[in-house]
Each structure stands twice: as structure tokens, then as C-alpha cells.
Design a protein around this motif. Structure first.
Motif, PDB file in Angstrom:
ATOM      1  N   GLU A 275       3.413  -6.168 -10.058  1.00  0.00           N
ATOM      2  CA  GLU A 275       3.851  -6.110  -8.657  1.00  0.00           C
ATOM      3  C   GLU A 275       4.180  -7.508  -8.136  1.00  0.00           C
ATOM      4  O   GLU A 275       5.172  -7.698  -7.432  1.00  0.00           O
TER       5      GLU A 275
ATOM      6  N   ARG B  27       0.812  -1.214   0.000  1.00  0.00           N
ATOM      7  CA  ARG B  27       0.000   0.000   0.000  1.00  0.00           C
ATOM      8  C   ARG B  27       0.852   1.274   0.000  1.00  0.00           C
ATOM      9  O   ARG B  27       0.552   2.233   0.698  1.00  0.00           O
TER      10      ARG B  27
ATOM     11  N   ALA C 175      -0.992  -3.830 -13.609  1.00  0.00           N
ATOM     12  CA  ALA C 175      -0.024  -3.292 -12.650  1.00  0.00           C
ATOM     13  C   ALA C 175       0.143  -4.239 -11.463  1.00  0.00           C
ATOM     14  O   ALA C 175       1.257  -4.464 -10.976  1.00  0.00           O
ATOM     15  N   ALA C 176      -0.974  -4.808 -10.998  1.00  0.00           N
ATOM     16  CA  ALA C 176      -0.918  -5.736  -9.864  1.00  0.00           C
ATOM     17  C   ALA C 176      -0.129  -6.988 -10.240  1.00  0.00           C
ATOM     18  O   ALA C 176       0.633  -7.529  -9.430  1.00  0.00           O
TER      19      ALA C 176
ATOM     20  N   ASN D  75      -7.650  -4.739 -17.181  1.00  0.00           N
ATOM     21  CA  ASN D  75      -7.503  -3.287 -17.078  1.00  0.00           C
ATOM     22  C   ASN D  75      -6.117  -2.919 -16.540  1.00  0.00           C
ATOM     23  O   ASN D  75      -5.331  -3.782 -16.123  1.00  0.00           O
ATOM     24  N   ILE D  76      -5.829  -1.634 -16.553  1.00  0.00           N
ATOM     25  CA  ILE D  76      -4.492  -1.168 -16.181  1.00  0.00           C
ATOM     26  C   ILE D  76      -4.149  -1.558 -14.757  1.00  0.00           C
ATOM     27  O   ILE D  76      -3.016  -1.954 -14.452  1.00  0.00           O
ATOM     28  N   SER D  77      -5.128  -1.488 -13.851  1.00  0.00           N
ATOM     29  CA  SER D  77      -4.885  -1.833 -12.451  1.00  0.00           C
ATOM     30  C   SER D  77      -4.497  -3.290 -12.298  1.00  0.00           C
ATOM     31  O   SER D  77      -3.575  -3.630 -11.546  1.00  0.00           O
ATOM     32  N   ASN D  78      -5.182  -4.170 -13.043  1.00  0.00           N
ATOM     33  CA  ASN D  78      -4.868  -5.600 -12.953  1.00  0.00           C
ATOM     34  C   ASN D  78      -3.490  -5.917 -13.525  1.00  0.00           C
ATOM     35  O   ASN D  78      -2.764  -6.762 -12.993  1.00  0.00           O
TER      36      ASN D  78
ATOM     37  N   ASN E 162      -0.072  -2.609  -4.018  1.00  0.00           N
ATOM     38  CA  ASN E 162      -0.860  -1.421  -3.714  1.00  0.00           C
ATOM     39  C   ASN E 162      -2.298  -1.828  -3.404  1.00  0.00           C
ATOM     40  O   ASN E 162      -2.712  -2.959  -3.662  1.00  0.00           O
ATOM     41  N   GLU E 163      -3.059  -0.924  -2.852  1.00  0.00           N
ATOM     42  CA  GLU E 163      -4.462  -1.189  -2.531  1.00  0.00           C
ATOM     43  C   GLU E 163      -5.260  -1.330  -3.822  1.00  0.00           C
ATOM     44  O   GLU E 163      -5.345  -0.396  -4.611  1.00  0.00           O
ATOM     45  N   ARG E 164      -5.837  -2.516  -4.056  1.00  0.00           N
ATOM     46  CA  ARG E 164      -6.584  -2.754  -5.290  1.00  0.00           C
ATOM     47  C   ARG E 164      -7.824  -3.578  -4.982  1.00  0.00           C
ATOM     48  O   ARG E 164      -7.778  -4.554  -4.227  1.00  0.00           O
TER      49      ARG E 164
END
Length: 269
Positions: free
Chosen positions: A252, A184, A248-249, A243-246, A216-218
Motif C-alpha cells: 500500500e 480504511r 500488504a501494508a 505476515n501477510i498484513s505487513n 487499510n486499518e492495521r
């Protein structure tokens, strides 16, 4: 001998079970045999996560690599030699049962100080300590002055890890590779983030741990738990346009697995 990974700290909400499940599943997907134990004997979040996975895959008639999960064996206290701790015995039995058939044993510890957690830390070849990027969580490792700049002394969890290291040294075992995983972390260069960076670097040199960026918080992490899935399973489910968040995760997770530097592991996702 199986390589033992312990995921622990003494504070809830830092992401231990999420890290545990994703590390264990990533290793399974790369072809390694992974056995897992959950030492939170009441909540068993990691145990529930793997149970959810097996139930979902059975319902969907799918087969995906899945870490093996075992409860600690029950032991009749009356059968133990005088002075032997029942929790020590249960954990040693569980580890001995998993070692012959697994490359890795991952142990998820509770967010509190327990006898089981103490013993597990002394067994760790690799220790992963997830930490929310805040001074509230950092206080578990060390105390800082009122400005958040200077370390005034170690805290309870660091002292427990030190004791675990001493036990391993006396037993002639290899040192613990300790990695503090910063979860986070804010995306922006905020004052708190910069201060955390400085004091963690100071403490890592003083008490001997490495740092690695975590998750990060997702929202995706909360959505995956009921089905027992991880980020690495989405494409197998037919999710093509993540999506971009997935994305990025997933990156990570790739970075975390690489930073752990586990024996015989090459990141392949």
C-alpha cells in the motif's frame, strides 16, 4: 527550491500523521533530504513520531534514514511590522530555513481550521488529503443528497483549497497537485464503498483532484509509533518473515508513493 508537500484536512483521525511519517521516511530511505514541520502546535503527533524514532535508534545504537524535524521558530511579536501575522511569519521563517538543504519539505497540518493550516495550503506544491472511506469524512469535501449519490455543493475544506489555489495563481506559482488518499477502504465491494467511489470520482472532476488508495486499518501502525518506526524499517530490525498484513501494508505504501508522482522520485522498495 525544495518541493513542498502538505498533508492536510480539517478532521482528526483520518491518518494524516501516519501518512506524513511514512511518506517522509520513504523519501529519506530513497536518498532524498526531507525536512518536516508539524503545525499541530499542541499535540505534535508527527514531531513525537520522529522524536520516538531518534530515541529508539539511539537506544539500539542503530542508524536508519530519518527525516529532519524542526519546530516553528519563536518570534517576538513586538519585532514584527504593523499588520504582519505572527503565525505567517513563523511558518515563512521555518520554510525559508529548510529550503536550502532539503529536496522536500513535508508539512503536517492539524485536524482543524487554523491560520497556519491556511497558509501552509497556499505553499503546497503537492497536497495530500487523507480521507477515511466514509460519508462522514467525505462531508468535509462536499455535501451530498440523502441517497449519497448526488453532490449538492462543496464543503469548507474544498473552499479553503480553492482559496489557496487562487493565492498561488495570483503569485504566479504552479498549480497545487491535490491527491485525496482513501484510507480504511473495505476489502469487500460493499454498497457504501461503491457509492463513495462514484461520488469521489464525480467530485474529483468537478473541483480538480486525483485519488490514490491509502492504508487499510492495521494493528502494525499503532505498534510502530512508540518506537518511531515505519513499515520500511522492519527488515533492518531483522524481521524476516513478515505476515501477510505487513506485506500488504508495505505494498500500500509503495502504491501511494508511486501515485504521488513526486519530482525526481522513483519507487525503490
Amino acid at each position: 527550491m525544495a518541493h513542498i508537500i502538505v498533508v492536510g484536512n480539517e478532521k482528526g483521525g483520518a491518518g494524516k500523521s501516519t501518512v506524513s511519517m511514512h511518506v517522509a521516511t520513504a523519501l529519506s530511505r530513497m536518498g532524498h533530504k526531507v525536512g518536516t514541520l508539524d503545525l499541530d502546535l499542541r499535540q505534535k503527533t508527527l514531531g513525537r513520531y520522529i522524536h520516538n524514532r531518534r530515541a529508539y535508534l539511539e537506544k539500539q545504537d542503530m542508524a536508519l534514514p530519518t527525516p529532519d524535524y524542526h519546530d516553528l521558530p519563536e518570534v517576538d511579536a513586538a519585532t514584527l511590522p504593523e499588520g504582519e501575522n505572527i503565525y505567517d511569519h513563523r511558518l515563512s521563517m521555518a520554510v525559508a530555513g529548510l529550503e536550502p538543504n532539503n529536496d522536500f519539505i513535508l508539512i503536517d497540518c492539524p485536524g482543524s481550521h487554523t491560520r497556519l493550516s491556511q497558509v501552509a495550503h497556499s505553499l503546497a506544491d503537492t497536497l495530500i488529503t487523507p480521507l477515511n472511506d466514509s460519508f462522514v469524512d467525505f462531508d468535509l469535501l462536499a455535501h451530498v443528497d440523502t441517497e449519497g449519490e448526488d453532490i449538492t455543493g462543496p464543503s469548507v475544506y474544498s473552499e479553503m483549497v480553492w482559496n489557496a489555489r487562487q493565492l498561488r495563481s495570483k503569485a504566479g506559482l504552479s498549480p497545487i497537485d491535490w491527491i485525496v488518499v482513501r484510507n480504511r477502504m473495505g476489502a469487500q465491494a460493499m454498497v457504501n464503498k461503491e457509492k463513495m467511489e462514484r461520488v469521489i470520482n464525480k467530485l474529483s472532476k468537478r473541483i480538480g483532484f486525483r485519488t490514490a488508495p491509502g492504508f487499510n486499518e492495521r494493528v502494525i501502525f499503532r505498534e510502530l509509533f512508540p518506537r518511531g518506526l515505519t513499515l520500511l524499517d522492519l527488515r533492518d530490525l531483522g524481521v524476516k518473515g513478515m505476515n501477510i498484513s505487513n506485506v500488504a501494508a508495505r505494498n500500500e505504501l509503495r502504491g501511494l508513493i508511486g501515485a504521488l508522482n513526486l519530482p525526481g522520485v522513483t519507487v525503490e522498495f
